[in-house]
Motif scaffolding. Structure first.
Motif, PDB file in Angstrom:
ATOM      1  N   HIS A  22      95.842  27.451  81.991  1.00  0.00           N
ATOM      2  CA  HIS A  22      95.467  26.431  82.980  1.00  0.00           C
ATOM      3  C   HIS A  22      96.687  25.661  83.461  1.00  0.00           C
ATOM      4  CE1 HIS A  22      91.209  26.828  83.221  1.00  0.00           C
ATOM      5  NE2 HIS A  22      91.065  26.804  81.914  1.00  0.00           N
ATOM      6  N   GLN A  23      97.619  25.427  82.527  1.00  0.00           N
ATOM      7  CA  GLN A  23      98.817  24.672  82.904  1.00  0.00           C
ATOM      8  C   GLN A  23      99.699  25.485  83.849  1.00  0.00           C
ATOM      9  OE1 GLN A  23      98.967  21.526  82.091  1.00  0.00           O
ATOM     10  NE2 GLN A  23      97.068  21.859  80.957  1.00  0.00           N
ATOM     11  N   THR A  41     103.844  30.229  94.836  1.00  0.00           N
ATOM     12  CA  THR A  41     103.231  31.063  95.881  1.00  0.00           C
ATOM     13  C   THR A  41     103.452  30.426  97.253  1.00  0.00           C
ATOM     14  OG1 THR A  41     101.563  31.758  94.289  1.00  0.00           O
ATOM     15  CG2 THR A  41     101.072  32.172  96.592  1.00  0.00           C
ATOM     16  N   ASN A  42     103.224  29.116  97.320  1.00  0.00           N
ATOM     17  CA  ASN A  42     103.405  28.415  98.597  1.00  0.00           C
ATOM     18  C   ASN A  42     104.860  28.477  99.065  1.00  0.00           C
ATOM     19  OD1 ASN A  42     100.740  27.722  98.447  1.00  0.00           O
ATOM     20  ND2 ASN A  42     101.085  25.619  97.768  1.00  0.00           N
ATOM     21  N   LEU A  43     105.780  28.263  98.110  1.00  0.00           N
ATOM     22  CA  LEU A  43     107.200  28.254  98.487  1.00  0.00           C
ATOM     23  C   LEU A  43     107.650  29.631  98.964  1.00  0.00           C
ATOM     24  CD1 LEU A  43     108.553  26.028  95.571  1.00  0.00           C
ATOM     25  CD2 LEU A  43     108.558  25.436  98.001  1.00  0.00           C
ATOM     26  N   ALA A  79      98.371  36.038  89.435  1.00  0.00           N
ATOM     27  CA  ALA A  79      97.196  35.167  89.592  1.00  0.00           C
ATOM     28  C   ALA A  79      95.930  35.881  89.133  1.00  0.00           C
ATOM     29  CB  ALA A  79      97.080  34.736  91.048  1.00  0.00           C
ATOM     30  N   ASP A 105     100.492  37.465  93.388  1.00  0.00           N
ATOM     31  CA  ASP A 105      99.044  37.663  93.492  1.00  0.00           C
ATOM     32  C   ASP A 105      98.526  38.413  92.261  1.00  0.00           C
ATOM     33  OD1 ASP A 105      96.873  37.011  95.092  1.00  0.00           O
ATOM     34  OD2 ASP A 105      96.664  39.092  95.754  1.00  0.00           O
ATOM     35  N   TYR A 110     105.769  31.901 100.264  1.00  0.00           N
ATOM     36  CA  TYR A 110     105.105  32.126 101.563  1.00  0.00           C
ATOM     37  C   TYR A 110     105.885  31.417 102.678  1.00  0.00           C
ATOM     38  CZ  TYR A 110     101.359  31.907 105.090  1.00  0.00           C
ATOM     39  OH  TYR A 110     100.622  32.002 106.238  1.00  0.00           O
ATOM     40  N   ASN A 137      98.627  27.422  86.269  1.00  0.00           N
ATOM     41  CA  ASN A 137      98.037  27.589  87.598  1.00  0.00           C
ATOM     42  C   ASN A 137      98.702  26.753  88.687  1.00  0.00           C
ATOM     43  OD1 ASN A 137      96.208  29.575  87.021  1.00  0.00           O
ATOM     44  ND2 ASN A 137      94.636  28.150  86.353  1.00  0.00           N
ATOM     45  N   SER A 138      98.975  25.483  88.402  1.00  0.00           N
ATOM     46  CA  SER A 138      99.561  24.637  89.442  1.00  0.00           C
ATOM     47  C   SER A 138     100.968  25.077  89.825  1.00  0.00           C
ATOM     48  CB  SER A 138      99.545  23.165  89.010  1.00  0.00           C
ATOM     49  OG  SER A 138      98.236  22.668  89.134  1.00  0.00           O
ATOM     50  N   PRO A 139     101.872  25.292  88.820  1.00  0.00           N
ATOM     51  CA  PRO A 139     103.187  25.802  89.224  1.00  0.00           C
ATOM     52  C   PRO A 139     103.111  27.135  89.947  1.00  0.00           C
ATOM     53  CG  PRO A 139     103.116  25.345  86.850  1.00  0.00           C
ATOM     54  CD  PRO A 139     101.783  24.992  87.383  1.00  0.00           C
ATOM     55  N   LEU A 140     102.170  27.972  89.545  1.00  0.00           N
ATOM     56  CA  LEU A 140     102.049  29.271  90.207  1.00  0.00           C
ATOM     57  C   LEU A 140     101.620  29.092  91.663  1.00  0.00           C
ATOM     58  CD1 LEU A 140     102.262  32.294  89.700  1.00  0.00           C
ATOM     59  CD2 LEU A 140      99.879  32.293  89.012  1.00  0.00           C
ATOM     60  N   GLU A 141     100.726  28.143  91.889  1.00  0.00           N
ATOM     61  CA  GLU A 141     100.298  27.839  93.271  1.00  0.00           C
ATOM     62  C   GLU A 141     101.506  27.350  94.079  1.00  0.00           C
ATOM     63  OE1 GLU A 141      96.823  27.514  94.644  1.00  0.00           O
ATOM     64  OE2 GLU A 141      98.017  27.461  96.477  1.00  0.00           O
ATOM     65  N   THR A 142     102.307  26.496  93.453  1.00  0.00           N
ATOM     66  CA  THR A 142     103.475  25.959  94.155  1.00  0.00           C
ATOM     67  C   THR A 142     104.458  27.075  94.502  1.00  0.00           C
ATOM     68  OG1 THR A 142     103.229  23.909  92.925  1.00  0.00           O
ATOM     69  CG2 THR A 142     105.336  24.258  94.003  1.00  0.00           C
TER      70      THR A 142
END
Lengths: 367, 157
Positions: A164-165, A174-176, A205, A202, A178, A167-172
């Protein structure tokens, strides 16, 4: 050396009048039918009686033990324990039940719970000891399994928390990645690299989702399309399969879901797809066919996994099954396929079709 | 009774925060450009995450601005009245579900989407549902393209 016969008799004392005509015979029958080893010894540690359970637990027959020293079943290093017991018995002292180990005839150790009582003759003199030994092996095995289950549960909880911890860095990230890609001219190499990086992120994820899915899915049954599960795992493993020269041929003809424990099938498919590259090291074809079918009695879904190795490969099916059933589920740490095999064991057919072909099929009824 | 000296607590001021100012300026620039862009407030206590999502939405046809806590998000919502609220759930102080409930009370027509990568979120959503507030939730991580598709499917009223 005098062998004082204890009052505690063994079954062989049964008389022609009938086994239970005398109180001694009844007692002997009880001793003989006990699941616990009941043995007696004199004050020098010489065995004077040995029941059937003692034969089962320690491996020695009554003939082999009666008249012999009890030290035969005392493991090296524990001889002092036996000497102390005899000393206390001679002094008429009580011995509290205790847990210890004994040596079987085959050299294996056996965990036992021992109760020792003094044996007296008609005049009240202590002439030996009666020992009741309960085999704790099964209980120990259950305890080990429980400890292992608890460990796994704790590890699962920790893995879920860590995941769970992530997930947020992974989202960040991914955004960067992209944003970086959108900032790169499409003709540049960087654009292609970043596009690949997005694909890999992906996959990460999806892996995390599967891990959490494994952890959170309850044991209750749910309605699922088995081909959906196959596709989910293929999304993760397809690049690895492709890199190992393994083509994937999927044929889905199931139009109705089945009601099953999804976790078990997830374990099976994840193990299957992660193990195929190890099994078919020279590449080949993985065929997955999911179709509605009719068994002898009912409708359901048949899943057929076919492996075709590039060139002859010895023990293809055995290797596949061995890897599938691996307890740790392979490097990725997925759950083993064992629970599924336990549940559908009778319906699973495994066969080697040719020297390089193997098939594993199973049938899942709709109800 | 032992004496206890209460710590000094800074008094709330009416001064708008930098986050609030940035959001107001962003909204103004969007309106000045004349383009019809749905506005969206992105809330996440992880600054870089909120900012990257907002930036991606800005280059994808939205007018996005970010906040890093629920209180500021409420303030921005009240003033700027965005079309969408996209909020993290587990945050220090007021959580995303309580923020969403407060926003729904203020602006029942606003499209609200929660996103989270944390455990225990289902319980918070269930509590909200029992109070009559149902919200959609998407899981982190989600590829920006899928997030944009998801938002576009939630047509603002």
């Amino acid at each position: 050396m005098s062998h004082a016969e204890p009052e505690l008799a063994i079954a062989s004392t049964a008389t022609p009048e009938g086994p239970f005509d005398r109180p001694g015979s009844l007692l002997a029958a009880i001793v003989e039918s006990s699941d616990d080893a009941i043995v007696s010894k004199d004050l020098n540690g010489i065995v004077t009686s040995w029941n059937d359970a003692a034969c089962r637990i320690f491996g020695y027959t009554a003939e082999e033990m009666i008249g012999q020293t009890i030290l035969r079943i005392i493991p090296p290093g524990l001889e002092a324990e036996e000497a102390a017991i005899l000393e206390r018995i001679r002094e008429g002292m009580r011995i509290e039940p205790f847990e210890t180990r004994r040596l079987r005839k085959d050299g294996c150790m056996v965990e036992v719970w021992v109760t020792i009582s003094p044996v007296k003759d008609a005049a009240g003199r202590i002439i030996g000891a009666a020992k009741i030994a309960r085999d704790l092996s099964e209980r120990k095995r259950i305890e080990q399994r429980l400890i292992r289950s608890e460990k796994l549960a704790v590890q699962g909880q920790m893995a879920a928390n860590v995941t769970h911890q992530i997930n947020s860095p992974l989202e960040t990230i991914t955004n960067l990645v992209y944003l970086a890609r959108l900032s790169s001219p499409p003709a540049e190499k960087a654009y292609a690299y970043l596009l690949s990086a997005e694909g890999e992120l992906d996959r990460v994820a999806q892996l995390i989702r599967r891990i959490l899915g494994h952890y959170h899915q309850t044991v209750s049954e749910q309605q699922i399309y088995l081909h959906d599960l196959v596709d989910e795992f293929l999304a993760v493993y397809r690049p690895k399969l492709h890199a190992c020269g393994i083509a994937v041929d999927c044929r889905y003809e199931d139009r109705r879901p089945v009601t099953v424990n999804g976790t078990r099938f997830a374990g099976f498919f994840s193990n299957l797809l992660s193990s195929v590259p190890k099994v078919m090291s020279r590449g080949g074809i993985l065929g997955v066919q999911v179709r509605e079918s009719q068994d002898a009695a009912q409708d359901g879904v048949e899943v057929a996994i076919r492996l075709r190795a590039n060139g002859p490969q010895e023990n293809l099916l055995e290797s596949a099954l061995e890897t599938l059933l691996a307890r740790d589920g392979g490097d990725e740490g997925w759950t083993s396929a064992q629970p599924l095999f336990e549940e559908y064991g009778p319906a699973i057919a495994c066969k080697t079709l040719k020297d390089r072909d193997a098939a594993i099929t199973f049938f899942v009824p709709f109800t | 009774m032992l004496e206890y000296s209460w710590p000094e607590i800074s008094q709330a001021t009416d001064e708008p925060s930098q986050t609030f100012i940035a959001a107001r300026e962003r909204k103004a620039r969007c309106e000045a450009s004349g383009a019809e862009r749905p506005s969206i407030l992105v809330v996440d206590d992880e600054v870089i995450l909120a900012d990257t999502v907002a930036e991606i939405l800005n280059i994808s046809g939205f007018c996005a601005f970010s906040a890093y806590d629920a209180s500021t998000a409420l303030q921005i919502t009240e003033e700027l009245h965005p079309d969408y609220l996209l909020s993290d759930v587990v945050m220090p102080g007021m959580n995303g579900v309580d923020l969403a409930i407060n926003v729904r009370k203020m602006f029942p027509e606003m499209s609200i989407l929660l996103f989270s990568g944390q455990a225990g979120v289902a319980d918070l959503l269930e509590v909200a549902r029992e109070q009559g507030y149902a919200f959609d939730l998407v899981e982190k991580p989600m590829h920006p393209v899928r997030l944009i598709e998801r938002l576009k499917r939630m047509r603002p009223a």
